[in-house]
Design a protein around this motif. Sequence first.
Motif, PDB file in Angstrom:
ATOM      1  N   GLN A  37      -6.835  10.257  -4.140  1.00 13.99           N
ATOM      2  CA  GLN A  37      -8.223   9.876  -3.902  1.00 13.99           C
ATOM      3  C   GLN A  37      -8.498   9.575  -2.426  1.00 13.99           C
ATOM      4  O   GLN A  37      -9.525   9.948  -1.872  1.00 13.99           O
ATOM      5  CB  GLN A  37      -8.592   8.636  -4.739  1.00 13.99           C
ATOM      6  N   LEU A  38      -7.549   8.878  -1.783  1.00 18.54           N
ATOM      7  CA  LEU A  38      -7.733   8.462  -0.391  1.00 18.54           C
ATOM      8  C   LEU A  38      -6.369   8.193   0.221  1.00 18.54           C
ATOM      9  O   LEU A  38      -5.524   7.545  -0.400  1.00 18.54           O
ATOM     10  CB  LEU A  38      -8.594   7.187  -0.329  1.00 18.54           C
ATOM     11  N   SER A  39      -6.145   8.714   1.412  1.00 23.19           N
ATOM     12  CA  SER A  39      -4.856   8.526   2.076  1.00 23.19           C
ATOM     13  C   SER A  39      -4.613   7.051   2.349  1.00 23.19           C
ATOM     14  O   SER A  39      -5.521   6.297   2.724  1.00 23.19           O
ATOM     15  CB  SER A  39      -4.831   9.298   3.391  1.00 23.19           C
ATOM     16  N   GLY A  40      -3.345   6.652   2.181  1.00 23.72           N
ATOM     17  CA  GLY A  40      -2.993   5.268   2.462  1.00 23.72           C
ATOM     18  C   GLY A  40      -3.239   4.875   3.906  1.00 23.72           C
ATOM     19  O   GLY A  40      -3.594   3.728   4.199  1.00 23.72           O
ATOM     20  N   LEU A  41      -3.057   5.824   4.830  1.00 23.73           N
ATOM     21  CA  LEU A  41      -3.320   5.533   6.238  1.00 23.73           C
ATOM     22  C   LEU A  41      -4.803   5.252   6.462  1.00 23.73           C
ATOM     23  O   LEU A  41      -5.175   4.393   7.271  1.00 23.73           O
ATOM     24  CB  LEU A  41      -2.863   6.701   7.116  1.00 23.73           C
ATOM     25  N   GLU A  42      -5.673   5.982   5.739  1.00 22.35           N
ATOM     26  CA  GLU A  42      -7.111   5.735   5.847  1.00 22.35           C
ATOM     27  C   GLU A  42      -7.461   4.356   5.297  1.00 22.35           C
ATOM     28  O   GLU A  42      -8.267   3.618   5.879  1.00 22.35           O
ATOM     29  CB  GLU A  42      -7.888   6.814   5.101  1.00 22.35           C
ATOM     30  N   VAL A  43      -6.838   4.007   4.156  1.00 20.27           N
ATOM     31  CA  VAL A  43      -7.081   2.686   3.575  1.00 20.27           C
ATOM     32  C   VAL A  43      -6.611   1.595   4.542  1.00 20.27           C
ATOM     33  O   VAL A  43      -7.287   0.579   4.736  1.00 20.27           O
ATOM     34  CB  VAL A  43      -6.364   2.552   2.219  1.00 20.27           C
ATOM     35  N   LEU A  44      -5.441   1.822   5.158  1.00 21.23           N
ATOM     36  CA  LEU A  44      -4.898   0.861   6.114  1.00 21.23           C
ATOM     37  C   LEU A  44      -5.886   0.622   7.261  1.00 21.23           C
ATOM     38  O   LEU A  44      -6.177  -0.531   7.617  1.00 21.23           O
ATOM     39  CB  LEU A  44      -3.568   1.370   6.653  1.00 21.23           C
ATOM     40  N   GLN A  45      -6.406   1.700   7.823  1.00 16.11           N
ATOM     41  CA  GLN A  45      -7.356   1.559   8.927  1.00 16.11           C
ATOM     42  C   GLN A  45      -8.609   0.805   8.493  1.00 16.11           C
ATOM     43  O   GLN A  45      -9.112  -0.066   9.207  1.00 16.11           O
ATOM     44  CB  GLN A  45      -7.743   2.943   9.459  1.00 16.11           C
ATOM     45  N   GLN A  46      -9.102   1.144   7.296  1.00 17.71           N
ATOM     46  CA  GLN A  46     -10.317   0.500   6.811  1.00 17.71           C
ATOM     47  C   GLN A  46     -10.096  -0.988   6.543  1.00 17.71           C
ATOM     48  O   GLN A  46     -10.962  -1.822   6.841  1.00 17.71           O
ATOM     49  CB  GLN A  46     -10.800   1.206   5.545  1.00 17.71           C
ATOM     50  N   ILE A  47      -8.931  -1.337   5.988  1.00 20.44           N
ATOM     51  CA  ILE A  47      -8.624  -2.746   5.724  1.00 20.44           C
ATOM     52  C   ILE A  47      -8.572  -3.531   7.027  1.00 20.44           C
ATOM     53  O   ILE A  47      -9.129  -4.631   7.136  1.00 20.44           O
ATOM     54  CB  ILE A  47      -7.288  -2.879   4.952  1.00 20.44           C
ATOM     55  N   LYS A  48      -7.910  -2.976   8.026  1.00 24.93           N
ATOM     56  CA  LYS A  48      -7.776  -3.679   9.303  1.00 24.93           C
ATOM     57  C   LYS A  48      -9.126  -3.816  10.006  1.00 24.93           C
ATOM     58  O   LYS A  48      -9.376  -4.807  10.703  1.00 24.93           O
ATOM     59  CB  LYS A  48      -6.775  -2.948  10.205  1.00 24.93           C
ATOM     60  N   GLN A  49      -9.992  -2.817   9.842  1.00 20.35           N
ATOM     61  CA  GLN A  49     -11.329  -2.940  10.410  1.00 20.35           C
ATOM     62  C   GLN A  49     -12.149  -3.993   9.670  1.00 20.35           C
ATOM     63  O   GLN A  49     -12.965  -4.706  10.260  1.00 20.35           O
ATOM     64  CB  GLN A  49     -12.049  -1.584  10.362  1.00 20.35           C
TER      65      GLN A  49
ATOM     66  N   THR B 164       6.301   3.922   1.137  1.00 23.29           N
ATOM     67  CA  THR B 164       6.111   5.368   1.104  1.00 23.29           C
ATOM     68  C   THR B 164       7.385   6.092   0.682  1.00 23.29           C
ATOM     69  O   THR B 164       8.497   5.614   0.916  1.00 23.29           O
ATOM     70  CB  THR B 164       5.676   5.885   2.495  1.00 23.29           C
ATOM     71  N   GLY B 165       7.180   7.267   0.068  1.00 22.55           N
ATOM     72  CA  GLY B 165       8.309   8.102  -0.324  1.00 22.55           C
ATOM     73  C   GLY B 165       8.638   9.123   0.734  1.00 22.55           C
ATOM     74  O   GLY B 165       9.639   9.846   0.613  1.00 22.55           O
ATOM     75  N   GLN B 166       7.814   9.238   1.770  1.00 24.21           N
ATOM     76  CA  GLN B 166       8.052  10.212   2.840  1.00 24.21           C
ATOM     77  C   GLN B 166       8.892   9.568   3.943  1.00 24.21           C
ATOM     78  O   GLN B 166       8.447   8.634   4.609  1.00 24.21           O
ATOM     79  CB  GLN B 166       6.725  10.694   3.429  1.00 24.21           C
ATOM     80  N   VAL B 167      10.086  10.084   4.097  1.00 21.09           N
ATOM     81  CA  VAL B 167      10.981   9.540   5.124  1.00 21.09           C
ATOM     82  C   VAL B 167      10.706  10.293   6.423  1.00 21.09           C
ATOM     83  O   VAL B 167      11.450  11.200   6.801  1.00 21.09           O
ATOM     84  CB  VAL B 167      12.459   9.658   4.709  1.00 21.09           C
ATOM     85  N   LYS B 168       9.617   9.957   7.067  1.00 21.36           N
ATOM     86  CA  LYS B 168       9.221  10.605   8.316  1.00 21.36           C
ATOM     87  C   LYS B 168       8.930   9.521   9.353  1.00 21.36           C
ATOM     88  O   LYS B 168       8.061   8.671   9.142  1.00 21.36           O
ATOM     89  CB  LYS B 168       7.982  11.470   8.104  1.00 21.36           C
ATOM     90  N   MET B 169       9.646   9.583  10.477  1.00 15.63           N
ATOM     91  CA  MET B 169       9.481   8.542  11.486  1.00 15.63           C
ATOM     92  C   MET B 169       8.096   8.588  12.116  1.00 15.63           C
ATOM     93  O   MET B 169       7.548   7.543  12.470  1.00 15.63           O
ATOM     94  CB  MET B 169      10.558   8.684  12.571  1.00 15.63           C
ATOM     95  N   ASN B 170       7.513   9.789  12.252  1.00 14.12           N
ATOM     96  CA  ASN B 170       6.177   9.850  12.847  1.00 14.12           C
ATOM     97  C   ASN B 170       5.162   9.140  11.956  1.00 14.12           C
ATOM     98  O   ASN B 170       4.198   8.524  12.421  1.00 14.12           O
ATOM     99  CB  ASN B 170       5.770  11.297  13.097  1.00 14.12           C
TER     100      ASN B 170
ATOM    101  N   LEU C 214       0.829  -1.204   0.000  1.00  9.57           N
ATOM    102  CA  LEU C 214       0.000   0.000   0.000  1.00  9.57           C
ATOM    103  C   LEU C 214       0.866   1.258   0.000  1.00  9.57           C
ATOM    104  O   LEU C 214       1.777   1.402   0.819  1.00  9.57           O
ATOM    105  CB  LEU C 214      -0.904  -0.013   1.243  1.00  9.57           C
ATOM    106  N   ASP C 215       0.536   2.169  -0.923  1.00 10.47           N
ATOM    107  CA  ASP C 215       1.202   3.476  -0.964  1.00 10.47           C
ATOM    108  C   ASP C 215       0.514   4.408   0.032  1.00 10.47           C
ATOM    109  O   ASP C 215      -0.665   4.258   0.342  1.00 10.47           O
ATOM    110  CB  ASP C 215       1.115   4.050  -2.388  1.00 10.47           C
ATOM    111  N   ILE C 216       1.239   5.379   0.528  1.00  7.96           N
ATOM    112  CA  ILE C 216       0.676   6.335   1.492  1.00  7.96           C
ATOM    113  C   ILE C 216       0.106   7.562   0.791  1.00  7.96           C
ATOM    114  O   ILE C 216      -1.016   7.993   1.060  1.00  7.96           O
ATOM    115  CB  ILE C 216       1.751   6.785   2.504  1.00  7.96           C
ATOM    116  N   GLU C 217       0.893   8.129  -0.147  1.00 11.90           N
ATOM    117  CA  GLU C 217       0.492   9.402  -0.767  1.00 11.90           C
ATOM    118  C   GLU C 217      -0.361   9.128  -2.013  1.00 11.90           C
ATOM    119  O   GLU C 217       0.174   8.846  -3.090  1.00 11.90           O
ATOM    120  CB  GLU C 217       1.720  10.227  -1.142  1.00 11.90           C
ATOM    121  N   MET C 218      -1.684   9.219  -1.867  1.00 10.31           N
ATOM    122  CA  MET C 218      -2.604   9.052  -2.988  1.00 10.31           C
ATOM    123  C   MET C 218      -3.677  10.124  -2.912  1.00 10.31           C
ATOM    124  O   MET C 218      -4.178  10.415  -1.809  1.00 10.31           O
ATOM    125  CB  MET C 218      -3.228   7.654  -2.966  1.00 10.31           C
TER     126      MET C 218
END
Length: 312
Positions: A61-73, A84-90, A55-59
């Motif tokens: 249509q819908l944030s990858g983090l949102e997709v991640l949460q929805q998949i896990k639910q 992800t292309g964002q090198v951010k530890m947070n 799963l990519d993060i930066e999209m």
Amino acid sequence: MNANDQRILHIDDDPAITRVMQARLAQHGYAVDELHDPTCWRGALVNGGYRVVILDIEMPQLSGLEVLQQIKQFDIGVAVIILTGQVKMNLVFEALGYGAEFCLFKPANELRQILEALEASFSRIDHWRSAAAHAARQIRIQKKTSEIKSKLKANVTVSPSLVGQLPGSFEWSKFEDYLVSRGAITLEKLKIARTAYARSVKPIGQIALQNRYLGVAGLMQVLERQADTQAMFGETAIELKLLTHEQVEDLLEKQKHLSTTPQDAIFTVGAMTPVNLNRYLAEYLREMEASSSWAVPSPETTDHPHQVTATL
């Protein structure tokens, strides 16, 4: 694991990235299907039966983090690998907190990390499947065992007990020796049963003392008053305010679960069933009757025969 189990869904809005990933992973035996619209993830999972998602993060249509949460639910058992292309530890901590198995960074020039993540994810899925299959088997076994026990309880025939019909000259210890000689009970089991009987035939006062509801002085006080009034032990203890109603009820309940007869002790230690004990007792009584002058009342002539039931 067969080829169908190695199918992966790659969700990324950039077709160039998914095509490259598809070609590179195909060389290692993985079949990768592309999804460029993250809002359609649910239909893809339902129809494709994927167990691993990249799963990519930066999209847009819908944030990858949102997709991640929805998949896990939707299904916590789906393994999600974040790319992800964002090198951010947070961002990494946030993705892992939402349930992602791995969080890797683009560009994925070094395929080793992705391959290791995929191998670990599929291995974990295999472990979950094995554990789920084992749990399902255990549930089926427990259910079948319960059904068998219920049938056995329903089919147990309760025979009149001959214990309440024994002549005055009957000696239980000799009958126990007879059981050993007939091979109906082992000497070791008989010793355990006799020990259980000796330890469990206890008046409520002894139980109260052992459970520290009363001390020795209190016990003697109750017994002395009881000897004068002929009242029940519990009533006397309550009258003397040494025990409460609740404590007496608890002691009486404890007393119910103690073996109060030698045959109860035999049942309690699992040495014999009531049905078998009755059968051997009837044989023993017939032999004794044939060799002596005392008579044994027949079950048919007994107004209120005692009964014992099998404990499953």
